[in-house]
Every structure is written in C-alpha cells, then in structure tokens.
Enzyme design. Sequence first.
Site, PDB file in Angstrom:
ATOM      1  N   SER A   1      86.965  35.878   2.240  1.00 58.68           N
ATOM      2  CA  SER A   1      88.044  36.719   2.157  1.00 58.68           C
ATOM      3  C   SER A   1      88.347  37.179   0.663  1.00 58.68           C
ATOM      4  CB  SER A   1      89.684  36.777   2.800  1.00 58.68           C
ATOM      5  OG  SER A   1      89.890  35.869   3.285  1.00 58.68           O
TER       6      SER A   1
ATOM      7  N   LYS B   1      96.276  23.034   5.541  1.00 57.55           N
ATOM      8  CA  LYS B   1      95.794  22.867   6.734  1.00 57.55           C
ATOM      9  C   LYS B   1      94.726  21.531   6.455  1.00 57.55           C
ATOM     10  CE  LYS B   1      96.215  27.012   8.414  1.00 57.55           C
ATOM     11  NZ  LYS B   1      95.208  28.589   8.628  1.00 57.55           N
TER      12      LYS B   1
ATOM     13  N   LYS C   1      84.122  23.365   7.808  1.00 54.74           N
ATOM     14  CA  LYS C   1      85.295  24.441   6.895  1.00 54.74           C
ATOM     15  C   LYS C   1      85.861  24.403   6.450  1.00 54.74           C
ATOM     16  CE  LYS C   1      89.124  27.584   8.562  1.00 54.74           C
ATOM     17  NZ  LYS C   1      89.747  28.591   9.422  1.00 54.74           N
TER      18      LYS C   1
ATOM     19  N   ARG D   1      94.886  35.296   5.286  1.00 56.73           N
ATOM     20  CA  ARG D   1      96.275  35.113   5.633  1.00 56.73           C
ATOM     21  C   ARG D   1      96.870  36.211   5.497  1.00 56.73           C
ATOM     22  NH1 ARG D   1      96.304  28.524   3.727  1.00 56.73           N
ATOM     23  NH2 ARG D   1      93.754  27.991   5.448  1.00 56.73           N
TER      24      ARG D   1
ATOM     25  N   TYR E   1      82.793  40.652   4.644  1.00 53.79           N
ATOM     26  CA  TYR E   1      83.174  41.735   4.974  1.00 53.79           C
ATOM     27  C   TYR E   1      82.539  42.838   4.286  1.00 53.79           C
ATOM     28  CZ  TYR E   1      87.123  38.369   6.065  1.00 53.79           C
ATOM     29  OH  TYR E   1      87.928  36.942   6.221  1.00 53.79           O
TER      30      TYR E   1
ATOM     31  N   GLU F   1      79.753  16.212  10.496  1.00 54.96           N
ATOM     32  CA  GLU F   1      80.387  17.603  11.285  1.00 54.96           C
ATOM     33  C   GLU F   1      79.728  18.257  11.840  1.00 54.96           C
ATOM     34  OE1 GLU F   1      83.701  17.520  12.679  1.00 54.96           O
ATOM     35  OE2 GLU F   1      84.903  16.581  10.682  1.00 54.96           O
TER      36      GLU F   1
ATOM     37  N   LYS G   1      81.800  26.745   5.254  1.00 56.09           N
ATOM     38  CA  LYS G   1      82.514  28.124   5.153  1.00 56.09           C
ATOM     39  C   LYS G   1      83.458  27.371   3.795  1.00 56.09           C
ATOM     40  CE  LYS G   1      86.145  30.881   6.651  1.00 56.09           C
ATOM     41  NZ  LYS G   1      88.013  30.691   8.167  1.00 56.09           N
TER      42      LYS G   1
HETATM   43  C1  PBG Z   1      91.599  31.109  10.840  1.00 51.98           C
HETATM   44  C2  PBG Z   1      90.614  30.802  10.213  1.00 51.98           C
HETATM   45  C3  PBG Z   1      90.822  31.787   9.061  1.00 51.98           C
HETATM   46  C4  PBG Z   1      90.217  31.951   8.454  1.00 51.98           C
HETATM   47  C5  PBG Z   1      88.973  32.310   9.474  1.00 51.98           C
HETATM   48  N1  PBG Z   1      89.677  31.879  10.345  1.00 51.98           N
HETATM   49  C6  PBG Z   1      91.921  31.193   7.833  1.00 51.98           C
HETATM   50  C7  PBG Z   1      92.363  29.553   7.828  1.00 51.98           C
HETATM   51  O1  PBG Z   1      91.823  28.681   8.378  1.00 51.98           O
HETATM   52  O2  PBG Z   1      93.409  29.567   7.550  1.00 51.98           O
HETATM   53  C8  PBG Z   1      89.440  32.633   6.895  1.00 51.98           C
HETATM   54  C9  PBG Z   1      88.398  33.737   6.896  1.00 51.98           C
HETATM   55  C10 PBG Z   1      88.885  34.271   5.423  1.00 51.98           C
HETATM   56  O3  PBG Z   1      88.853  33.950   4.878  1.00 51.98           O
HETATM   57  O4  PBG Z   1      87.957  35.661   5.276  1.00 51.98           O
HETATM   58  N2  PBG Z   1      91.520  29.629  12.111  1.00 51.98           N
END
Ligand code: PBG
Length: 339
Positions: free
Chosen positions: A287, A230, A196, A206, A326, A246, A261
């Site tokens: 998203s 993050k 990720k 968010r 989505y 990972e 992701k």
């Molecule tokens: C949070 C999480 C996130 C997403 C899935 N789980 C956001 C982040 O890490 O800040 C993002 C999913 C998306 O953007 O569709 N643990």
Amino acid sequence: MFPLHRGRRLRKNQSIRSLVSETTLSPSDFMFPMFIAEGENVNVEIPSMPGIFRRSIDLTVEEVKELFTLGIRAVNIYVKVDESLKDNTGKEAWNPNGLMQQAIKAIKNACPEMIVMPDVALDPYSIYGHDGIIKNGDIENDSTVEALVKMAVSHAEAGADFVAPSDMMDGRVLRLRQGLDAAGFTNVGIMSYSAKYASAFYGPFRDALDSAPKENERVVAEPVEVPKDKKTYQMDYANRIEAIKEAVWDAEEGADMVMVKPGIAYLDIVREVKNAVNIPVTVFHVSGEYAMIKAAAEKGWLDHDKIMMEQLMCIKRAGASLISTYFAKEAAILLNSSK
Ligand code: PBG
C-alpha cells in the site's frame, strides 16, 4: 581496437529491443488486493490510496468480473470487520457466515475461474490490531496458529482456492497444511507470506482496515499489555539471510508459493529467495508503495504510468512469478491497450 564491444547495437530501435528483452509483463502476472466492507452498494475510497475502494460484496463481485475480462486471474481478499465483532481471540475469523466467508462464496459463484486467496491473519479481528492472540504482553505463537487453522479451513469450506497466511507465526504453514488435509481440502493451496518485514510501507493498508496495533479502552477489566508494533513476529529489515531461512522453512512445511513483502525496497531479497527455493515466488507491492507513486504523480513530479510499469517490470525481473499490486487493474488496461 576501440571499441571492442558495441552493446548499443542491441538497443538501436524498438524492434531489436523487443527481440532481446529478457522480461515481459502480462495481466496474469498480477494479483489484485481487494478490501471488503459490510453492507450493500458500499464504495468508499481509501484516502491514502486514491483509486482503491473498500466495497461491499455486491460491488466487489462486479469488479472481480471486470478484472477477469482484463486478464487478471487472482485476487487477495481482506475484510474490514465491525468493532463489535473484535476481541482478543479473533473468533469471528472462522465464523462460517462471516464477511470473508460470504465474500469468497459470492466471488467464486460469480466468477469460478478467478483464483481467490483470502488473507489468513487475526489482525482485522483483533481488538488490539495484532496478528495473533495476546498473552502476558506477547503474541502467543501456538494458540494463534491453532486459530489460523480454523480460519483457513473455514475459507476452504467457503470455496477458497488458496489460503494466504500473512501473520508470520512459527510453524503455521505445517499446521495449515495438516489442518486443510484433515478436513479434506488436499487441493487447497498455501501461499505463504514467508519473508514479511516489519515495514512502515503498510501504513495505508492499516488505514483501509483500521487494523493498526492499538490499545483499546473497551476491553477487559484487567490491564493488557499491548505491544506497540509487530516487530516480535514480522522481520527486521536489516536482515537478508533470515529471509532465505523463512522461505526455505515454509517450502519444507508445504507452502505452494512463498512471498516477499514489501517489493521495491526488497528486490535483493526477492532474488535471493528465488534462487533458494524451487516454488513460485510472489511479491507484494504494498500500500505505501502505491501511495508514494499516486502522491508524486498528483503533484506532477513523476510520470504515473511510466513509474508504475517500471516498478512492476523490475519486480518481475528480480524473480517474481506473481505480483500482488494495487496497480493490477490500471497496469492490465495499459498492457491490453498497447498490444
Ligand atoms: C495483515 C496484513 C498487512 C498487509 C497484508 N496483510 C498489514 C500488516 O501486517 O500490518 C499489508 C499490505 C499492504 O500494505 O498493502 N496481516
């Protein structure tokens, strides 16, 4: 003799193209991410994600039944938690009567065959919007992992089929496996968000959960230093080998599936991870990727349905066994109508 090869023979018409096509899409390739809100009869569209809603449990359940009839077999669940329930420990995350736990129960009750994969990470519950517990200006790995174990066990108790850790803490897959087994949930699976990346593509998500990293005035007397992003846990998008590492670690720790992701900008990583592990690879088409297509289509600059199907097909071609998107519902409707 010219030309030696005539590749165009295999592209001459739709029938021959369908005979030699290497990849197919079907509704069961998709998982649908769903945002859950407190209350009843609540249906709020997310401004940066047109067509995607934050819904109360009653309306979520109706939507899940419809998704099932369309051929979708898995949903990812995310909750929007009231500010008053947030703190630095994230303890609301393992409240047996919390919003997530109630949502899992209601969905499994109404549609037992739908695979439910709740998100395991503290950010919706963290007053700072981080995926873990903050100590001395850092996200403390090991205490966060122990919190995630409690969270995952509470999801399993509510009836989750899989838990989906999206936090990127070290060692969490192993501890989740041990914790689930110790609690008797040997058949509850783990889909790990293994690679990720720290990505700006998560912006609209968010917004949907109000989970962006933030300083909060309401908090404690002593000042807490809150990392502004993050990057100490999510991966650097410059890196490729790190993603393989990972994913391999998570597979060794007991993950049933790994995830890469975001999607479209990371298809090289999807293929590398696919070649490196012998368990299913899922891809999160996130998203921001959704928002970009919706915005361009709204302006009339791109053909919405064609771009949607092209992106989903290309993610599958890259090596995805499952795509969290989505677009799941819209794409399923389109695939069903073109049968
Ligand atoms: C949070 C999480 C996130 C997403 C899935 N789980 C956001 C982040 O890490 O800040 C993002 C999913 C998306 O953007 O569709 N643990």
